[in-house]
Design a protein around this motif. Structure first.
Motif, mmCIF file in Angstrom:
data_model
loop_
_atom_site.group_PDB
_atom_site.id
_atom_site.type_symbol
_atom_site.label_atom_id
_atom_site.label_comp_id
_atom_site.label_asym_id
_atom_site.label_seq_id
_atom_site.Cartn_x
_atom_site.Cartn_y
_atom_site.Cartn_z
ATOM 1 N N ARG A 1 0.867 -1.175 0.000
ATOM 2 C CA ARG A 1 0.000 0.000 0.000
ATOM 3 C C ARG A 1 0.906 1.227 0.000
ATOM 4 O O ARG A 1 2.000 1.204 0.527
ATOM 5 C CB ARG A 1 -0.894 -0.016 1.228
ATOM 6 N N THR A 2 0.391 2.304 -0.607
ATOM 7 C CA THR A 2 1.158 3.540 -0.649
ATOM 8 C C THR A 2 0.245 4.733 -0.400
ATOM 9 O O THR A 2 -0.941 4.693 -0.724
ATOM 10 C CB THR A 2 1.900 3.692 -1.992
ATOM 11 N N ALA A 3 0.818 5.763 0.177
ATOM 12 C CA ALA A 3 0.082 7.016 0.367
ATOM 13 C C ALA A 3 -0.140 7.651 -1.004
ATOM 14 O O ALA A 3 0.701 7.513 -1.900
ATOM 15 C CB ALA A 3 0.878 7.951 1.273
ATOM 16 N N PRO A 4 -1.259 8.347 -1.192
ATOM 17 C CA PRO A 4 -1.527 8.977 -2.493
ATOM 18 C C PRO A 4 -0.390 9.883 -2.971
ATOM 19 O O PRO A 4 -0.081 9.911 -4.155
ATOM 20 C CB PRO A 4 -2.801 9.780 -2.249
ATOM 21 N N ALA A 5 0.248 10.569 -2.064
ATOM 22 C CA ALA A 5 1.336 11.471 -2.440
ATOM 23 C C ALA A 5 2.537 10.722 -3.017
ATOM 24 O O ALA A 5 3.358 11.309 -3.721
ATOM 25 C CB ALA A 5 1.771 12.291 -1.225
ATOM 26 N N ALA A 6 2.640 9.431 -2.768
ATOM 27 C CA ALA A 6 3.781 8.642 -3.244
ATOM 28 C C ALA A 6 3.493 7.878 -4.532
ATOM 29 O O ALA A 6 4.395 7.271 -5.103
ATOM 30 C CB ALA A 6 4.222 7.668 -2.155
ATOM 31 N N VAL A 7 2.256 7.899 -5.025
ATOM 32 C CA VAL A 7 1.886 7.121 -6.212
ATOM 33 C C VAL A 7 2.748 7.505 -7.414
ATOM 34 O O VAL A 7 3.270 6.638 -8.123
ATOM 35 C CB VAL A 7 0.388 7.271 -6.535
ATOM 36 N N HIS A 8 2.931 8.792 -7.647
ATOM 37 C CA HIS A 8 3.734 9.236 -8.788
ATOM 38 C C HIS A 8 5.174 8.731 -8.649
ATOM 39 O O HIS A 8 5.766 8.246 -9.619
ATOM 40 C CB HIS A 8 3.710 10.761 -8.911
ATOM 41 N N ASP A 9 5.747 8.837 -7.454
ATOM 42 C CA ASP A 9 7.118 8.375 -7.230
ATOM 43 C C ASP A 9 7.247 6.875 -7.462
ATOM 44 O O ASP A 9 8.248 6.409 -7.997
ATOM 45 C CB ASP A 9 7.577 8.715 -5.815
ATOM 46 N N VAL A 10 6.237 6.109 -7.054
ATOM 47 C CA VAL A 10 6.250 4.661 -7.285
ATOM 48 C C VAL A 10 6.270 4.394 -8.785
ATOM 49 O O VAL A 10 7.092 3.611 -9.283
ATOM 50 C CB VAL A 10 5.032 3.975 -6.622
ATOM 51 N N GLU A 11 5.393 5.048 -9.521
ATOM 52 C CA GLU A 11 5.306 4.840 -10.968
ATOM 53 C C GLU A 11 6.625 5.201 -11.647
ATOM 54 O O GLU A 11 7.132 4.459 -12.494
ATOM 55 C CB GLU A 11 4.151 5.670 -11.540
ATOM 56 N N VAL A 12 7.204 6.317 -11.272
ATOM 57 C CA VAL A 12 8.464 6.746 -11.883
ATOM 58 C C VAL A 12 9.583 5.765 -11.542
ATOM 59 O O VAL A 12 10.345 5.359 -12.428
ATOM 60 C CB VAL A 12 8.832 8.187 -11.435
ATOM 61 N N ASN A 13 9.706 5.390 -10.289
ATOM 62 C CA ASN A 13 10.771 4.466 -9.893
ATOM 63 C C ASN A 13 10.656 3.127 -10.608
ATOM 64 O O ASN A 13 11.661 2.540 -11.013
ATOM 65 C CB ASN A 13 10.777 4.258 -8.375
ATOM 66 N N LEU A 14 9.434 2.632 -10.796
ATOM 67 C CA LEU A 14 9.248 1.385 -11.534
ATOM 68 C C LEU A 14 9.534 1.575 -13.020
ATOM 69 O O LEU A 14 10.168 0.719 -13.652
ATOM 70 C CB LEU A 14 7.824 0.847 -11.335
ATOM 71 N N SER A 15 9.091 2.696 -13.586
ATOM 72 C CA SER A 15 9.266 2.950 -15.020
ATOM 73 C C SER A 15 10.727 3.064 -15.433
ATOM 74 O O SER A 15 11.116 2.580 -16.496
ATOM 75 C CB SER A 15 8.537 4.226 -15.437
ATOM 76 N N ILE A 16 11.522 3.722 -14.615
ATOM 77 C CA ILE A 16 12.936 3.902 -14.970
ATOM 78 C C ILE A 16 13.830 2.838 -14.337
ATOM 79 O O ILE A 16 15.042 2.906 -14.454
ATOM 80 C CB ILE A 16 13.432 5.319 -14.609
ATOM 81 N N ALA A 17 13.208 1.875 -13.690
ATOM 82 C CA ALA A 17 13.937 0.767 -13.049
ATOM 83 C C ALA A 17 14.915 1.259 -11.992
ATOM 84 O O ALA A 17 15.966 0.665 -11.774
ATOM 85 C CB ALA A 17 14.634 -0.106 -14.090
ATOM 86 N N ASN A 18 14.565 2.356 -11.335
ATOM 87 C CA ASN A 18 15.368 2.853 -10.228
ATOM 88 C C ASN A 18 15.187 1.956 -9.007
ATOM 89 O O ASN A 18 16.139 1.699 -8.270
ATOM 90 C CB ASN A 18 14.975 4.290 -9.893
ATOM 91 N N MET A 19 13.966 1.492 -8.802
ATOM 92 C CA MET A 19 13.636 0.538 -7.737
ATOM 93 C C MET A 19 12.751 -0.520 -8.370
ATOM 94 O O MET A 19 12.000 -0.235 -9.293
ATOM 95 C CB MET A 19 12.882 1.209 -6.591
ATOM 96 N N ASP A 20 12.849 -1.749 -7.875
ATOM 97 C CA ASP A 20 11.948 -2.767 -8.399
ATOM 98 C C ASP A 20 10.810 -2.991 -7.408
ATOM 99 O O ASP A 20 10.788 -2.438 -6.305
ATOM 100 C CB ASP A 20 12.678 -4.060 -8.755
ATOM 101 N N PHE A 21 9.847 -3.776 -7.826
ATOM 102 C CA PHE A 21 8.650 -4.007 -7.026
ATOM 103 C C PHE A 21 9.001 -4.516 -5.632
ATOM 104 O O PHE A 21 8.444 -4.063 -4.634
ATOM 105 C CB PHE A 21 7.738 -5.006 -7.752
ATOM 106 N N GLU A 22 9.939 -5.465 -5.568
ATOM 107 C CA GLU A 22 10.312 -6.042 -4.276
ATOM 108 C C GLU A 22 10.878 -4.999 -3.319
ATOM 109 O O GLU A 22 10.579 -5.020 -2.129
ATOM 110 C CB GLU A 22 11.305 -7.194 -4.474
ATOM 111 N N GLU A 23 11.695 -4.079 -3.840
ATOM 112 C CA GLU A 23 12.257 -3.023 -2.992
ATOM 113 C C GLU A 23 11.167 -2.112 -2.440
ATOM 114 O O GLU A 23 11.198 -1.743 -1.256
ATOM 115 C CB GLU A 23 13.270 -2.190 -3.766
ATOM 116 N N LEU A 24 10.214 -1.753 -3.283
ATOM 117 C CA LEU A 24 9.123 -0.896 -2.839
ATOM 118 C C LEU A 24 8.242 -1.617 -1.821
ATOM 119 O O LEU A 24 7.853 -1.035 -0.802
ATOM 120 C CB LEU A 24 8.294 -0.429 -4.034
ATOM 121 N N ALA A 25 7.943 -2.884 -2.076
ATOM 122 C CA ALA A 25 7.124 -3.653 -1.147
ATOM 123 C C ALA A 25 7.831 -3.823 0.193
ATOM 124 O O ALA A 25 7.213 -3.726 1.257
ATOM 125 C CB ALA A 25 6.785 -5.022 -1.743
ATOM 126 N N GLU A 26 9.132 -4.032 0.150
ATOM 127 C CA GLU A 26 9.908 -4.164 1.385
ATOM 128 C C GLU A 26 9.920 -2.852 2.165
ATOM 129 O O GLU A 26 9.788 -2.842 3.391
ATOM 130 C CB GLU A 26 11.331 -4.591 1.053
#
Length: 71
Positions: free
Chosen positions: A33-58
């Protein structure tokens, strides 16, 4: 998992067709789960492969409320 009053969170689940079996076979967490303010950052980090799903979930699971709050 409680949210701060007036705050909502969103769930992200990895669900691309090629990733689906790997997701099923992977250990939890498989969603976060993520706060609404972080949704854009999640999308960007996944799109540019700066962070992967596992890192964000952790990172979300490290929060006492289980909600990802990127600064």
């Amino acid at each position: 998992m409680g949210a701060v009053a007036g705050e909502h969170d969103a769930a992200f689940v990895g669900c691309s067709a090629g990733y689906y079996q790997e997701l099923i076979d992977s250990p939890p967490p498989r969603e976060f789960r993520t706060a609404p303010a972080a949704v854009h950052d999640v999308e960007v980090n996944l799109s540019i492969a700066n962070m992967d799903f596992e890192e964000l979930a952790e990172a979300a699971s490290d929060d006492p409320t289980g909600v990802l709050r990127l600064q």
